[in-house]
Design an enzyme around this catalytic site. Structure first.
Site, PDB file in Angstrom:
ATOM      1  CB  THR A 127      -0.894   0.013   1.263  1.00 41.31           C
ATOM      2  OG1 THR A 127      -1.377   1.342   1.480  1.00 41.31           O
ATOM      3  CG2 THR A 127      -0.145  -0.412   2.516  1.00 41.31           C
ATOM      4  CE1 TYR A 140      -3.631  -2.055   5.522  1.00 39.14           C
ATOM      5  CE2 TYR A 140      -3.212   0.192   4.773  1.00 39.14           C
ATOM      6  CZ  TYR A 140      -3.514  -1.133   4.491  1.00 39.14           C
ATOM      7  OH  TYR A 140      -3.705  -1.521   3.183  1.00 39.14           O
TER       8      TYR A 140
END
Ligand SMILES: NC(=O)c1ccc[n+]([C@@H]2O[C@H](COP(=O)([O-])OP(=O)(O)OC[C@H]3O[C@@H](n4cnc5c(N)ncnc54)[C@H](O)[C@@H]3O)[C@@H](O)[C@H]2O)c1
Length: 342
Positions: free
Chosen positions: A126, A150
């Protein structure tokens, strides 16, 4: 090839499985615990699978002995690993959930891949690994500095992959760092009016702007919030690089072939240009024909003003050729999918 797709019932994974079933002859095993995955998407994939190449195993990656049993039963040639927890604010509240599900379970999967001779590993990473990047467009070599658990859990998984590949000549990876994934299955539509998605993002608590705008346009939310309109951008709202999920799916198929001839590598996945939040909302209003309510509220912590991929590496090295770089088309596909969701 026999391909293990973890998280194949989820948003992006289901689009990749669809493309494999429609464009290649590989066998696919989906491993998913359906925590955020969609049974409806999987039922549709079963219909697309006309010659019985798809298997679904409902299991949790944290069940190491069960997952090892799957590796014993199937001889996998490749793993495409989507399964993860993906909600940034939740990762701040409950970091251990993210380190366990994302980093620990990924580490176990990499361990099994090397123990059972699986030579190719495609990993969903990501743009969150870059944090608030100092250079935009962001290159693959831009310093990694995640600002939430995250992003950190994904960066740590990347590290495990890189170190494992260094120590094992027979193990190669492609890390794909996705920017803002949006839209739904194009289902061979020739024009924007023809868009009729069969699968899409089904999980209701999604935080992605285009999904939330589609939910607002279909009346599932009474308004949409803009988090800050005082950024240093043309209209004061944040700019993001939105990539259509079908274009992203094709990058995975190309990554599988890339590893036949090439060494491990990392690619940003984005279009290399972006849109402001206001532009996205106005486009959703235009394609849906619904003038929904918008409210400006304060900035969220950790939102960089501009996040755009430098995509020259994926274009030049992977030969990726995006087909759906069009905000109206992305919004329309998201809206049409949202209308079809119960
Ligand atoms: N959606 C985005 O914009 C975006 C952006 C960057 C990266 N990513 C990455 O892409 C991947 C897929 O994201 P998505 O948007 O499709 O999310 P998603 O929530 O739709 O898909 C995740 C899938 O994994 C499954 N899963 C989660 N934990 C599991 C476990 N322990 N065992 C088995 N299955 C499990 C879920 O049920 C779901 O089907 C993730 O790794 C995410 O970090 C997504």
């Amino acid at each position: 090839m026999n391909i293990l797709v973890t998280g194949g019932a989820g948003y992006i994974g289901s689009h990749v499985v669809k493309e494999i079933l429609e464009k290649r002859s590989d066998n696919v095993v989906i491993l998913d615990n359906f925590s955020t995955g969609s049974r409806k998407n999987v039922d549709t994939l079963k219909k697309i699978d006309v010659n019985g190449r798809l298997k679904i195993i409902e299991a949790d990656l944290s069940n190491f002995s069960l997952v090892e049993g799957i590796f014993k039963s199937y001889s996998f040639d490749a793993i495409i690993h989507f399964a993860a927890s993906i909600i940034v604010p939740e990762s701040v509240e409950n970091p251990l959930k993210y380190y366990m599900n994302n980093t620990v379970n990924t580490t176990n999967l990499i361990r099994l891949a090397t123990n059972y001779g699986v030579e190719r590993f495609i990993f969903s990473s990501t743009a969150a690994v870059y944090g608030e990047p100092e250079e935009v467009p962001v290159k693959e070599t831009t310093i990694l500095s995640p600002i939430n658990p995250y992003g950190m859990s994904k960066m740590m998984s990347e590290r495990v992959l890189i170190d494992t590949a260094k120590a094992n000549n027979d193990f190669k990876y492609v890390i794909l760092r996705y920017f803002n994934v949006a839209g739904a299955d194009m289902n061979n539509a020739k024009t924007i009016e023809d868009i009729n998605p069969r699968i899409g993002q089904a999980f209701p608590e999604a935080t992605h702007l285009i999904k939330v705008a589609a939910e607002t346009a279909t009346g599932k939310r009474d308004k949409i919030y803009i988090f800050g309109d005082d950024y240093d951008t043309k209209d004061g709202t944040c700019i993001r690089d939105y990539i259509h999920v079908d274009d992203l799916a094709m990058a995975h198929l190309q990554a599988l072939d890339y590893l036949n001839e090439n060494v491990s590598d990392i690619f940003n996945c984005g279009y290399g240009h972006g849109y402001t939040v206001k532009e996205v909302i106005n486009t959703m209003k235009k394609v849906s024909g619904v003038d929904f309510k918008v409210e400006i509220t304060g900035r969220r912590a950790g939102d960089p003003s501009k996040l755009i991929a430098d995509n020259s590496k994926i274009l030049n090295k992977l030969g990726w050729q995006p087909k759906f770089d069009n905000l109206e088309l992305i919004c329309k596909s998201a809206f049409e999918w949202e209308k079809r969701l119960d």
